[in-house]
Design a protein around this motif. Sequence first.
Motif, PDB file in Angstrom:
ATOM      1  N   ILE A 115     -56.684  32.459  54.617  1.00  0.00           N
ATOM      2  CA  ILE A 115     -56.673  30.995  54.552  1.00  0.00           C
ATOM      3  C   ILE A 115     -56.110  30.517  53.218  1.00  0.00           C
ATOM      4  CG2 ILE A 115     -58.160  28.950  54.429  1.00  0.00           C
ATOM      5  CD1 ILE A 115     -59.997  30.388  56.466  1.00  0.00           C
ATOM      6  N   VAL A 116     -56.605  31.079  52.113  1.00  0.00           N
ATOM      7  CA  VAL A 116     -56.120  30.670  50.794  1.00  0.00           C
ATOM      8  C   VAL A 116     -54.644  31.020  50.643  1.00  0.00           C
ATOM      9  CG1 VAL A 116     -56.322  31.028  48.315  1.00  0.00           C
ATOM     10  CG2 VAL A 116     -58.384  30.823  49.704  1.00  0.00           C
ATOM     11  N   GLY A 117     -54.247  32.203  51.115  1.00  0.00           N
ATOM     12  CA  GLY A 117     -52.857  32.621  50.987  1.00  0.00           C
ATOM     13  C   GLY A 117     -51.903  31.684  51.703  1.00  0.00           C
ATOM     14  N   PHE A 118     -52.157  31.405  52.977  1.00  0.00           N
ATOM     15  CA  PHE A 118     -51.281  30.514  53.725  1.00  0.00           C
ATOM     16  C   PHE A 118     -51.329  29.092  53.162  1.00  0.00           C
ATOM     17  CE2 PHE A 118     -51.195  33.943  56.773  1.00  0.00           C
ATOM     18  CZ  PHE A 118     -49.974  33.797  57.414  1.00  0.00           C
ATOM     19  N   GLY A 119     -52.539  28.636  52.809  1.00  0.00           N
ATOM     20  CA  GLY A 119     -52.667  27.276  52.271  1.00  0.00           C
ATOM     21  C   GLY A 119     -51.973  27.113  50.934  1.00  0.00           C
ATOM     22  N   PHE A 120     -52.140  28.093  50.038  1.00  0.00           N
ATOM     23  CA  PHE A 120     -51.532  27.999  48.708  1.00  0.00           C
ATOM     24  C   PHE A 120     -50.012  28.120  48.798  1.00  0.00           C
ATOM     25  CE2 PHE A 120     -51.123  29.254  44.142  1.00  0.00           C
ATOM     26  CZ  PHE A 120     -51.791  28.161  43.620  1.00  0.00           C
ATOM     27  N   SER A 121     -49.523  28.931  49.734  1.00  0.00           N
ATOM     28  CA  SER A 121     -48.080  29.026  49.944  1.00  0.00           C
ATOM     29  C   SER A 121     -47.517  27.692  50.416  1.00  0.00           C
ATOM     30  CB  SER A 121     -47.777  30.127  50.975  1.00  0.00           C
ATOM     31  OG  SER A 121     -46.393  30.203  51.248  1.00  0.00           O
ATOM     32  N   TRP A 122     -48.253  27.023  51.304  1.00  0.00           N
ATOM     33  CA  TRP A 122     -47.811  25.715  51.803  1.00  0.00           C
ATOM     34  C   TRP A 122     -47.849  24.658  50.702  1.00  0.00           C
ATOM     35  CZ3 TRP A 122     -50.508  21.032  52.652  1.00  0.00           C
ATOM     36  CH2 TRP A 122     -49.800  20.070  53.378  1.00  0.00           C
ATOM     37  N   ILE A 123     -48.881  24.686  49.867  1.00  0.00           N
ATOM     38  CA  ILE A 123     -49.023  23.684  48.799  1.00  0.00           C
ATOM     39  C   ILE A 123     -47.950  23.846  47.731  1.00  0.00           C
ATOM     40  CG2 ILE A 123     -50.495  22.985  46.844  1.00  0.00           C
ATOM     41  CD1 ILE A 123     -52.922  23.614  48.613  1.00  0.00           C
ATOM     42  N   THR A 124     -47.654  25.084  47.353  1.00  0.00           N
ATOM     43  CA  THR A 124     -46.806  25.337  46.182  1.00  0.00           C
ATOM     44  C   THR A 124     -45.396  25.817  46.502  1.00  0.00           C
ATOM     45  OG1 THR A 124     -47.547  27.639  45.991  1.00  0.00           O
ATOM     46  CG2 THR A 124     -48.859  25.951  44.858  1.00  0.00           C
ATOM     47  N   GLY A 125     -45.154  26.262  47.732  1.00  0.00           N
ATOM     48  CA  GLY A 125     -43.870  26.862  48.047  1.00  0.00           C
ATOM     49  C   GLY A 125     -43.761  28.310  47.593  1.00  0.00           C
ATOM     50  N   MET A 126     -44.856  28.884  47.170  1.00  0.00           N
ATOM     51  CA  MET A 126     -44.893  30.280  46.716  1.00  0.00           C
ATOM     52  C   MET A 126     -44.635  31.219  47.897  1.00  0.00           C
ATOM     53  SD  MET A 126     -48.176  32.131  44.894  1.00  0.00           S
ATOM     54  CE  MET A 126     -48.103  31.023  43.488  1.00  0.00           C
ATOM     55  N   PRO A 127     -43.907  32.324  47.683  1.00  0.00           N
ATOM     56  CA  PRO A 127     -43.733  33.308  48.758  1.00  0.00           C
ATOM     57  C   PRO A 127     -45.086  33.756  49.319  1.00  0.00           C
ATOM     58  CG  PRO A 127     -42.281  33.822  46.927  1.00  0.00           C
ATOM     59  CD  PRO A 127     -43.159  32.697  46.458  1.00  0.00           C
ATOM     60  N   LEU A 128     -45.148  33.922  50.627  1.00  0.00           N
ATOM     61  CA  LEU A 128     -46.427  34.164  51.284  1.00  0.00           C
ATOM     62  C   LEU A 128     -47.141  35.397  50.743  1.00  0.00           C
ATOM     63  CD1 LEU A 128     -48.524  33.505  53.427  1.00  0.00           C
ATOM     64  CD2 LEU A 128     -47.131  34.769  55.086  1.00  0.00           C
ATOM     65  N   MET A 129     -46.431  36.497  50.522  1.00  0.00           N
ATOM     66  CA  MET A 129     -47.098  37.709  50.079  1.00  0.00           C
ATOM     67  C   MET A 129     -47.730  37.534  48.699  1.00  0.00           C
ATOM     68  SD  MET A 129     -48.157  40.621  50.846  1.00  0.00           S
ATOM     69  CE  MET A 129     -47.322  40.767  52.415  1.00  0.00           C
ATOM     70  N   ILE A 130     -47.040  36.812  47.812  1.00  0.00           N
ATOM     71  CA  ILE A 130     -47.617  36.555  46.495  1.00  0.00           C
ATOM     72  C   ILE A 130     -48.799  35.591  46.615  1.00  0.00           C
ATOM     73  CG2 ILE A 130     -47.150  35.591  44.190  1.00  0.00           C
ATOM     74  CD1 ILE A 130     -44.307  36.566  44.425  1.00  0.00           C
ATOM     75  N   ALA A 131     -48.694  34.618  47.521  1.00  0.00           N
ATOM     76  CA  ALA A 131     -49.814  33.701  47.748  1.00  0.00           C
ATOM     77  C   ALA A 131     -51.028  34.438  48.305  1.00  0.00           C
ATOM     78  CB  ALA A 131     -49.390  32.580  48.699  1.00  0.00           C
TER      79      ALA A 131
END
Length: 424
Positions: A115-131
């Motif tokens: 949840i945090v990974g997908f959400g943080f990737s959506w919020i910041t544009g960060m690559p999913l694996m790093i998120a």
Amino acid sequence: MHFLQITSFLIVMAGVFGAINYLYLRLPSAIGILVVALLASFALLGIDFVAPQFGIADTARNMVNDIDFSDALLEGMLGLLLFAGALHVKLADLKAQWIPVALMATIGIGLSTTIVGFGFSWITGMPLMIALVYGALISPTDPVAVLGVLREANLRKSLETKIAGESLFNDGVGYVVFLVLSGIAFAGMGHGDAHGAVDHGASELDDAALLFVQEAVGGAVLGLVLGWITFRVMRQIDDYPLEVLLTLGLAFGGYELAVALHVSAPIMAVCAGLLIGDIGTKHGMSEQTREYVDAFWKLVDEILNAVLFLLIGFEVFAVAFDMEYLISGVLAIGLALFARLVAVAVPILILKPFRSFGPGVIPIMTWGGLKGGISVALALSLPDNEWKPLILTATYIVVIFSIIVQGLTIAPLAGKLGREPELM
């Protein structure tokens, strides 16, 4: 600064800030030290803003970098803190709670990381694996922070044991998940061996699964074996200074051995501590030895807890004060809380047809799942890349909110819910 200077500085500052808190703020000890350290850090930043010619912030930042928070915690303090925490959690108390604890420490961590990974990737544009790496480091509740606050909150013993046990185990599992994901996300960037991971250049799921089993199962087996050997030796001895020394050697030596063998050192420390704290105290120690071992490890726990919270307060100098980063960090607070809610609620809903739960168990476990120094240390341990400043800033904001806001309100929340929530 060399090691002795750093140690002396931290102990002096922890004592001074603890005294200031005791005399004026009257907050729970560890939280009070953190608050005073934060205020002192912001005061130095303010002075530097008004009079930059003195270079106060740069000097303070260099001192903080000399301490190397990540190494100090992950390779020094963590083994002692986890061993001390596990030592005071009895296996008998965990026995009735082991199913929900196990589910929250496995399924819960997986759900929260996702949840945090997908959400943080959506919020910041960060690559999913790093998120997802960010999700893994921010999902575990920190047993150091949790146990420190629980002592002050005076919750019912059964609830305290359940929260503490879940925190100890989800911390170890979360640490292994972080190692696996960061090994994949940062393959080839040199991240891995520093904190017990094995850099296999893992890009395949089977390699990641193998690393997870090696870390988690290997750490548990090593902890139980070393704990059992220490227990058998202690049974032959009735000399409390020597027996205290043996437990200290188990915590220090076992942790370093786990790192050398590339198995999970945190899980090793927890398993060894649980075995010595339960079987060891019952069958391997005299009454006098039990009292001294208990008092010694409580003192170690209190001192290291104070130093850790002091370090967290000083780590503000490592944070990038970029407005976009700060906004992302504030949004990450809500994301982390929602992920924690799901991580608690799903295992409880799965078990509800088979067992009864006390009222308010979901909100109190959600709000009582504090983040702490381990998350900051893991963020600092990441290899340098364009996303690290954002990850570190967001992690720090979530941790500060968790310790101060959640830590100071968990006891009133439990009181407002009426009877303190408890698994039946």
